[in-house]
Design a protein around this motif. Structure first.
Motif, short mmCIF file in Angstrom:
data_model
loop_
_atom_site.label_atom_id
_atom_site.label_comp_id
_atom_site.label_asym_id
_atom_site.label_seq_id
_atom_site.Cartn_x
_atom_site.Cartn_y
_atom_site.Cartn_z
N SER A 86 -0.97 51.08 35.51
CA SER A 86 -1.91 50.61 36.54
C SER A 86 -1.91 51.54 37.74
O SER A 86 -1.00 52.37 37.92
CB SER A 86 -1.56 49.19 36.96
OG SER A 86 -0.24 49.14 37.51
N ASP A 87 -2.93 51.40 38.58
CA ASP A 87 -3.08 52.25 39.76
C ASP A 87 -2.57 51.52 41.00
O ASP A 87 -3.07 50.44 41.34
CB ASP A 87 -4.55 52.64 39.96
CG ASP A 87 -5.04 53.58 38.88
OD1 ASP A 87 -4.23 54.40 38.40
OD2 ASP A 87 -6.23 53.50 38.51
N TRP A 88 -1.62 52.11 41.67
CA TRP A 88 -1.10 51.59 42.93
C TRP A 88 -0.36 52.74 43.61
O TRP A 88 0.00 53.73 42.98
CB TRP A 88 -0.15 50.40 42.72
CG TRP A 88 0.93 50.66 41.71
CD1 TRP A 88 0.89 50.40 40.36
CD2 TRP A 88 2.24 51.25 41.96
NE1 TRP A 88 2.07 50.80 39.75
CE2 TRP A 88 2.90 51.31 40.70
CE3 TRP A 88 2.88 51.71 43.10
CZ2 TRP A 88 4.19 51.83 40.58
CZ3 TRP A 88 4.16 52.23 42.98
CH2 TRP A 88 4.80 52.28 41.73
N GLN A 89 -0.14 52.61 44.90
CA GLN A 89 0.59 53.63 45.66
C GLN A 89 1.55 52.96 46.63
O GLN A 89 1.38 51.79 46.99
CB GLN A 89 -0.37 54.55 46.41
CG GLN A 89 -1.22 55.42 45.48
CD GLN A 89 -1.83 56.60 46.19
OE1 GLN A 89 -2.07 56.58 47.39
NE2 GLN A 89 -2.06 57.68 45.43
N VAL A 90 2.55 53.72 47.06
CA VAL A 90 3.51 53.20 48.02
C VAL A 90 2.88 53.21 49.41
O VAL A 90 1.83 53.80 49.63
CB VAL A 90 4.81 54.02 48.01
CG1 VAL A 90 5.40 54.08 46.61
CG2 VAL A 90 4.59 55.42 48.55
N ALA A 91 3.54 52.53 50.34
CA ALA A 91 3.04 52.45 51.71
C ALA A 91 3.06 53.82 52.38
O ALA A 91 3.86 54.69 52.03
CB ALA A 91 3.88 51.45 52.51
N PRO A 92 2.19 54.04 53.37
CA PRO A 92 2.16 55.34 54.07
C PRO A 92 3.49 55.65 54.74
O PRO A 92 4.24 54.75 55.13
CB PRO A 92 1.05 55.14 55.11
CG PRO A 92 0.20 54.04 54.57
CD PRO A 92 1.14 53.12 53.84
N ARG A 330 1.43 60.59 41.58
CA ARG A 330 0.53 59.51 41.19
C ARG A 330 0.63 58.34 42.15
O ARG A 330 -0.35 57.65 42.41
CB ARG A 330 0.87 59.05 39.77
CG ARG A 330 -0.11 58.02 39.23
CD ARG A 330 0.20 57.68 37.80
NE ARG A 330 -0.61 56.57 37.34
CZ ARG A 330 -0.38 55.89 36.22
NH1 ARG A 330 0.62 56.23 35.43
NH2 ARG A 330 -1.16 54.88 35.89
N ARG A 331 1.83 58.13 42.72
CA ARG A 331 2.04 57.00 43.62
C ARG A 331 1.95 57.38 45.10
O ARG A 331 2.23 56.58 45.97
CB ARG A 331 3.40 56.36 43.34
CG ARG A 331 3.61 55.95 41.89
CD ARG A 331 2.46 55.10 41.34
NE ARG A 331 2.66 54.75 39.93
CZ ARG A 331 1.74 54.15 39.18
NH1 ARG A 331 0.57 53.85 39.69
NH2 ARG A 331 1.99 53.87 37.92
N GLY A 332 1.57 58.64 45.38
CA GLY A 332 1.28 59.04 46.75
C GLY A 332 2.49 59.29 47.62
O GLY A 332 2.45 59.01 48.83
N VAL A 333 3.54 59.87 47.04
CA VAL A 333 4.76 60.06 47.82
C VAL A 333 5.47 61.32 47.35
O VAL A 333 5.14 61.91 46.32
CB VAL A 333 5.66 58.80 47.67
CG1 VAL A 333 6.35 58.76 46.31
CG2 VAL A 333 6.64 58.67 48.83
#
Length: 542
Positions: A86-92, A330-333
Motif C-alpha cells: 500500500s501507499d503511505w509515508q512517514v511524517a515530515p 518509497r516512504r519519504g524518508v
C-alpha cells in the motif's frame, strides 16, 4: 509521578530516591544532578509500563532463533503483505534533519563530543551503545556531557588545548543501548532497569524541552531491533514520554539501524510502526554481518569467508542495501549509509593515502546507489565524505529521486552466502581483534583503534561469531587444506595471547585481558552461539 522515600547517603552527597527505586552506583555531586528524584521517577515509570513487554519481545527472539535452527528460514511476513504494497509515508521531518549527508559517530566522552560537533558533519550520533563500555562512570558522565552539549556549556581544558564548541555545530542524535541490555546499578521494584530505557529516559527528561527551545529536538538512533514489534514498543515509549513531559506527539524522531537479519525482512513494517516518529533507516553493516552468522548458525550453506571478503558489494549485502534504500524512499524518508571506520595513519603517508582512497570509493558507491547520507568514525574523514555527497547529491537528500525499476531483492538473495575463502590470516585476525577489543572494553573503553580502524563492539562480535561458526560448521577448511579444529584454534589463540601479553605487560594482561581471553574461549567453544558477548562481559564491569 512518585512519592519520595528515605534518603540514600553516599560518601559525597545525600539525596532522595523515589519509592522502590534503588541506585547502587556512586552518587558523586555531578551524578546527583542527573539522578534527581524526578528523573529517576520518570525512568521508574518507563520501567513499570514497558518492562514486561520488553521481556516478552526478548523471549520472542529466542523462539524465532529456535524456529530458524529447525529449518524455518527468515522471510517477508505474509500477514503484512498489504501494508508493504500500500501507499503511505512517514511524517515530515524537522528542518535540522533534512540534510544528513555526513554523520559522525562516537562515544559520549567529553572531548569526542566537542570534536564531533565541531567536525563539519551535519549530524553527530552520540553513542551510549556499541562504542561505549557501560561502566557506571561512563553511563553517568555521558549523560552529564550530553546535557552540557545541549546547553552549549560543554568545554574541556587540557595542558595542550582548550576544547569548546564552534558557533555552528552538528545536529545531535543519541543512540541508547539495545533492548537486550540491562543497567545493574539501577533497580526498580527489585528489578534492573533496561539500559535502553535508562539512557533514553535520563537524556529525554533533562534535555527535551531545552532542545526544543533551541530550535532542535530529541532525536535518536535505535539499535539491534529484530522485528516491527520491537519498533512498536519504542513508539509506545515515545508516546508515553511525550505525554508525561507535555510535548507534542511526533516531536521525537528516531532512525532505526537495520543491523539484524530478521529486521531486514520487516523494513516497511518498522517504518509503519514509527511513522509519526521515524527519521528513516540506516545500514548498520558490521552488526548485520554479525547477525547473519548468529541467525543462520552452523549450517554449512551459510558459512561466511574471511571478514575482509564480506564487502558491501557481495550479493547478499548489495541486496540488503537496495532493499533499505527502496523502502525508505518509497516512504519519504532517509536511507543512511554505513560506517567508514578508517582513522588517519599519521606515520605512513602511503598507507594513509590507500586507506582514504578506500573511504572515497565506499562513499561514491553509497551516493550513486541513492543513500541520503553516510557515517564516518573520525573527523578527518568528514571532508572526504562531504566532497562525494556534495558532488553527487546537490539537493539536501535523494528521497525524491526516481526509484530504480529493478526488481526488489528476494528472501533468497538476502540469505545467499557470499563466496570466498577462509584463511589462517583471517582466523588469526578474528582472534586478535576480538581479544584486544574485549580486553579494552572490560577496562572501560568501548571505542578502540586497532590496525588503523576504529573498532566497536560490532566488529568484536563478527570476529567472535565467525570463529564459533568455523569451529562448529562441518567441513570448515583453510585454504592450505587444514581443517578448523579446536586444536588449531587453541594453537593460534596461544600465539595471539603470548604476543599480546608481551605488549601490554603482565599486570594489565591479568587485570583486563586474561578475563577477556577466558570469556572469548568459553563463548566460541560453547555448543550454542551466544546472543551477545557484551551480556556476559557486562558482569565483568564495575
Amino acid at each position: 509521578m512518585e512519592t519520595l522515600d528515605q534518603p540514600i547517603v553516599s560518601s559525597k552527597v545525600e539525596f532522595l530516591c523515589p519509592e522502590r527505586v534503588k541506585v547502587s552506583g556512586d552518587f558523586c555531586g555531578p551524578y546527583a544532578e542527573i539522578l534527581t528524584p524526578s528523573a529517576l521517577a520518570f525512568v521508574a515509570a518507563l520501567h513499570r509500563r514497558f518492562e514486561s513487554k520488553r521481556r516478552e519481545l526478548l523471549q520472542r527472539r529466542v523462539q524465532r532463533r529456535t524456529e530458524i535452527a529447525s529449518g524455518k528460514l527468515p522471510d517477508f511476513l505474509p500477514e503484512t503483505q498489504s501494508l508493504r504494497e500500500s501507499d503511505w509515508q512517514v511524517a515530515p521531518l524537522p528542518e535540522d534533519l533534512i540534510d544528513r549527508r555526513v554523520e559522525i559517530t562516537g562515544p559520549t566522552e567529553r572531548k569526542m563530543i566537542i570534536n564531533a560537533l565541531n567536525s563539519g558533519a551535519k549530524v553527530f550520533m552520540a553513542d551510549c551503545e556499541d562504542s561505549s563500555a557501560p561502566t557506571w562512570d561512563n553511563v553517568m558522565q555521558g549523560q552529564i556531557n550530553l546535557r552540557d552539549a545541549v546547553r552549549r556549556t560543554i568545554s574541556l581544558e587540557t595542558p595542550a588545548k582548550t576544547y569548546q564548541l564552534n558557533p555552528t555545530t552538528a545536529t545531535l542524535m543519541v543512540r541508547p543501548r539495545g533492548w537486550h541490555l540491562e543497567e545493574k546499578h539501577v533497580l526498580v521494584d527489585g528489578e534492573p532497569v533496561s539500559g535502553a530505557l535508562l539512557d533514553f529516559g535520563l537524556y529525554f527528561f533533562h534535555n527535551a524541552h531545552e532542545l526544543l527551545a533551541r530550535g532542535s529536538g530529541p532525536y535518536f538512533y535505535l539499535p539491534k531491533l529484530e522485528s516491527h514489534l520491537e519498533a512498536r514498543l519504542w513508539n509506545e515509549v515515545f508516546e508515553f514520554a511525550q505525554w508525561e513531559l507535555k510535548i507534542a506527539k511526533g516531536t521525537i524522531k528516531a532512525t532505526v539501524l537495520i543491523e539484524t537479519l530478521p529486521a531486514a525482512f520487516e523494513t516497511h513494517e518498522i517504518l509503519w510502526e514509527l511513522r509519526q516518529h521515524s527519521a528513516g533507516l540506516n545500514c548498520g553493516r558490521w552488526d548485520y554481518i554479525f547477525s547473519y552468522i548468529k541467525t543462520l548458525g552452523a549450517n554449512p550453506r551459510y558459512r561466511l569467508p574471511d571478514r575482509s571478503q564480506v564487502t558491501m558489494t557481495v550479493p547478499n549485502m548489495a541486496a540488503y542495501v537496495r532493499l533499505v534504500i527502496d523502502t525508505c524512499h518509497r516512504r519519504g524518508v532517509h536511507a543512511m549509509g554505513g560506517m567508514a571506520a578508517q582513522i588517519p595513519i599519521k606515520d605512513n603517508p602511503a598507507e594513509n593515502a590507500v586507506a582514504l582512497d578506500k573511504v572515497h570509493l565506499d562513499k561514491l558507491r553509497e551516493a550513486r546507489l541513492g543513500h541520503d547520507g553516510t557515517w564516518v568514525a573520525h573527523p578527518a574523514l568528514v571532508p572526504i565524505a562531504l566532497e562525494v555527497f556534495n558532488d553527487l547529491m546537490p539537493e539536501a537528500n535523494q528521497i525524491n529521486k526516481p526509484r530504480s525499476g529493478a526488481p526488489l531483492p528476494t528472501a533468497a538473495e538476502l540469505l545467499q552466502a557470499p563466496h570466498g575463502t577462509i584463511t589462517e590470516a583471517g582466523l588469526r585476525q578474528n582472534l586478535d581483534v576480538a581479544v584486544r577489543y574485549l580486553g579494552a572494553w572490560i577496562s572501560g573503553n568501548g571505542c578502540v583503534p586497532l590496525y588503523n580502524l576504529m573498532e566497536d563492539a560490532a566488529t568484536a562480535e563478527i570476529s567472535r561469531v565467525q570463529v564459533w561458526q568455523w569451529l562448529h560448521t562441518p567441513g570448515t577448511v583453510l585454504t592450505d587444506g587444514r581443517p578448523v579444529t579446536n586444536e588449531l584454534y587453541r594453537e593460534l589463540l596461544k600465539e595471539v595471547v603470548d604476543r599480546l601479553r608481551q605488549e601490554v605487560g603482565e599486570e594489565t594482561y591479568i587485570t583486563y585481558y586474561r578475563p577477556a581471553v577466558q570469556l572469548f574461549d568459553r563463548l566460541v567453544t560453547a555448543d550454542d552461539c551466544a546472543d551477545f558477548l557484551t551480556l556476559p562481559a557486562y558482569e565483568l564491569l564495575p
